[in-house]
Design a protein around this motif. Structure first.
Motif, PDB file in Angstrom:
ATOM      1  N   GLY A  71      65.211  -5.698   5.456  1.00 36.21           N
ATOM      2  CA  GLY A  71      63.891  -6.159   5.013  1.00 36.21           C
ATOM      3  C   GLY A  71      63.048  -5.005   4.497  1.00 36.21           C
ATOM      4  N   PHE A  72      63.104  -3.876   5.193  1.00 31.68           N
ATOM      5  CA  PHE A  72      62.355  -2.677   4.784  1.00 31.68           C
ATOM      6  C   PHE A  72      62.788  -2.244   3.384  1.00 31.68           C
ATOM      7  N   ILE A  73      64.105  -2.185   3.198  1.00 34.18           N
ATOM      8  CA  ILE A  73      64.640  -1.748   1.896  1.00 34.18           C
ATOM      9  C   ILE A  73      64.216  -2.723   0.798  1.00 34.18           C
ATOM     10  N   GLN A  75      61.578  -4.640   0.729  1.00 31.63           N
ATOM     11  CA  GLN A  75      60.142  -4.499   0.442  1.00 31.63           C
ATOM     12  C   GLN A  75      59.875  -3.236  -0.381  1.00 31.63           C
ATOM     13  N   GLU A  76      60.457  -2.110   0.040  1.00 25.46           N
ATOM     14  CA  GLU A  76      60.198  -0.862  -0.700  1.00 25.46           C
ATOM     15  C   GLU A  76      60.789  -0.911  -2.102  1.00 25.46           C
ATOM     16  N   ALA A  77      61.930  -1.567  -2.255  1.00 30.22           N
ATOM     17  CA  ALA A  77      62.540  -1.668  -3.591  1.00 30.22           C
ATOM     18  C   ALA A  77      61.624  -2.482  -4.510  1.00 30.22           C
ATOM     19  N   THR A 125      55.408   9.779   6.461  1.00 32.06           N
ATOM     20  CA  THR A 125      54.733   9.256   5.264  1.00 32.06           C
ATOM     21  C   THR A 125      54.352   7.798   5.465  1.00 32.06           C
ATOM     22  N   GLU A 126      55.208   7.071   6.165  1.00 30.14           N
ATOM     23  CA  GLU A 126      54.908   5.661   6.452  1.00 30.14           C
ATOM     24  C   GLU A 126      53.687   5.545   7.366  1.00 30.14           C
ATOM     25  N   HIS A 127      53.458   6.551   8.207  1.00 22.19           N
ATOM     26  CA  HIS A 127      52.249   6.520   9.033  1.00 22.19           C
ATOM     27  C   HIS A 127      51.016   6.623   8.124  1.00 22.19           C
ATOM     28  N   PHE A 128      51.107   7.519   7.136  1.00 22.62           N
ATOM     29  CA  PHE A 128      50.020   7.641   6.159  1.00 22.62           C
ATOM     30  C   PHE A 128      49.803   6.334   5.414  1.00 22.62           C
ATOM     31  N   THR A 129      50.890   5.772   4.910  1.00 24.45           N
ATOM     32  CA  THR A 129      50.715   4.558   4.106  1.00 24.45           C
ATOM     33  C   THR A 129      50.170   3.426   4.980  1.00 24.45           C
ATOM     34  N   ALA A 130      50.584   3.374   6.242  1.00 25.73           N
ATOM     35  CA  ALA A 130      50.079   2.310   7.119  1.00 25.73           C
ATOM     36  C   ALA A 130      48.584   2.499   7.387  1.00 25.73           C
ATOM     37  N   GLU A 160      52.184  -5.147   3.207  1.00 22.98           N
ATOM     38  CA  GLU A 160      53.589  -4.913   3.579  1.00 22.98           C
ATOM     39  C   GLU A 160      53.780  -3.539   4.220  1.00 22.98           C
ATOM     40  N   GLU A 161      52.998  -2.550   3.794  1.00 25.36           N
ATOM     41  CA  GLU A 161      53.102  -1.222   4.432  1.00 25.36           C
ATOM     42  C   GLU A 161      52.721  -1.316   5.907  1.00 25.36           C
ATOM     43  N   ALA A 162      51.647  -2.080   6.183  1.00 24.64           N
ATOM     44  CA  ALA A 162      51.246  -2.242   7.590  1.00 24.64           C
ATOM     45  C   ALA A 162      52.320  -3.039   8.340  1.00 24.64           C
ATOM     46  N   GLU A 163      52.898  -4.003   7.663  1.00 21.65           N
ATOM     47  CA  GLU A 163      53.904  -4.865   8.298  1.00 21.65           C
ATOM     48  C   GLU A 163      55.153  -4.076   8.712  1.00 21.65           C
ATOM     49  N   HIS A 164      55.609  -3.162   7.853  1.00 24.81           N
ATOM     50  CA  HIS A 164      56.861  -2.452   8.190  1.00 24.81           C
ATOM     51  C   HIS A 164      56.607  -1.027   8.723  1.00 24.81           C
ATOM     52  N   ARG A 165      55.426  -0.814   9.301  1.00 23.48           N
ATOM     53  CA  ARG A 165      55.021   0.532   9.726  1.00 23.48           C
ATOM     54  C   ARG A 165      55.912   1.138  10.811  1.00 23.48           C
TER      55      ARG A 165
HETATM   56 FE   LIG Z   1      56.516   1.744   3.302  1.00 23.19          FE
END
Ligand SMILES: [Fe+2]
Ligand SMILES: [Fe+2]
Length: 274
Positions: A71-73, A75-77, A125-130, A160-165
């Motif tokens: 799911g993460f892949i 979403q990011e794709a 980086t995902e922490h930043f985006t979240a 979605e960034e918050a969702e897959h944080r």
């Molecule tokens: Fe992300």
């Protein structure tokens, strides 16, 4: 484990947009453009890192985490495809993407490192985006005056960034990544990410002819350094990551869930993860 679905955004990003698409505000446009310019290369790196991290896990753990990683892949794709389209419009406007060039060089110089370092850099980086994502959902005025399709694009990405944080963070923990390296990499990512985004923002403003305008830096100060601005308002959330007991799920993602519920007409779910 988080259930992640892949959504296709039902907006038409083919028509071009104005150079100061974000409400006619030079700084807000240049800053978000800089972020967008970093996404395709960054998100491909997150995908590759998380995929390698998953492969390095013992079989039982791999099976447990595989659906979430899928799911993460997905979403990011999707993010990287849409932002590549967005960036295509910026390129047509003559904006030069230096942040991508720098990132490609830095990734090549660090390619030899242990998989846990790559997963740690992704988690950092995902922490930043979240943090930024939740901030965006709390401060829709950051996109005041933008076309509805562009607001939808940024808020969908934020949701979605918050969702897959937690995904990359959990892979790191399952790989027995330690706290010292998690924090070391986070500090490195903080400096490089913020410096790169600032440099690209300045470049975008120079191209826009608004680098030396008072109104540009007044807008920067409001967006980033107001008491609840994007940088100043997130200092506490940034610091949380330094704690040995931190987990991304400790940060509230209610606004993300609410946005996805309220805006279900703006996207189609195209991929269950299992
Ligand atoms: Fe992300
Ligand atoms: Fe993303």
């Amino acid at each position: 484990m988080t259930d992640l679905v892949v959504r296709r955004l039902l907006i038409d990003l083919n028509p071009p947009f104005a150079a100061r698409w974000n409400g006619g505000d030079a700084f807000r446009s240049a800053f978000f453009n800089a972020l967008s310019m970093s996404f395709p290369v960054g998100e491909q790196y997150f995908i590759d890192s998380v995929r390698s991290g998953l492969k390095a896990l013992p079989e039982a753990e791999r099976e447990r985490l595989a659906p979430e990683v899928q799911g993460f892949i997905g979403q990011e794709a999707t993010h990287r495809r849409i932002h590549a389209l967005f960036n295509g419009h910026l390129a047509a406007l003559g904006c030069e993407n230096e942040i991508e060039r720098r990132a490609v060089k830095r990734l090549a110089a660090n390619a030899h490192r242990d998989v846990r370092v790559h997963v740690a850099a992704t988690a950092a980086t995902e922490h930043f985006t979240a943090l930024f994502a939740d901030w965006m959902l709390r401060h829709p005025e950051a996109l005041a005056g933008a076309e509805p399709r562009l607001r939808t694009l940024w808020l969908w990405h934020s949701a979605e960034e918050a969702e897959h944080r937690s995904t990359a963070f959990d892979i790191y923990a399952t790989l027995s990544g330690n706290h010292a390296w998690r924090v070391r990499v986070f500090r490195y990512v903080t400096v490089t990410f913020l410096t790169d985004v600032l440099r690209q923002t300045v470049r975008n403003l120079w191209h826009d002819g608004s680098l030396f305008r008072w109104s540009t830096w007044r807008s920067a100060s409001t967006l980033l350094f107001a008491p609840d601005g994007m940088i100043r308002g997130n200092l506490g959330g940034w610091r949380d990551y330094l704690s040995p007991t931190f987990h991304p799920s400790q940060h509230d993602a209610t606004l993300s869930q609410q946005w996805l519920r309220d805006n279900a007409a703006q996207f189609a779910v195209v991929g269950p993860t299992r």
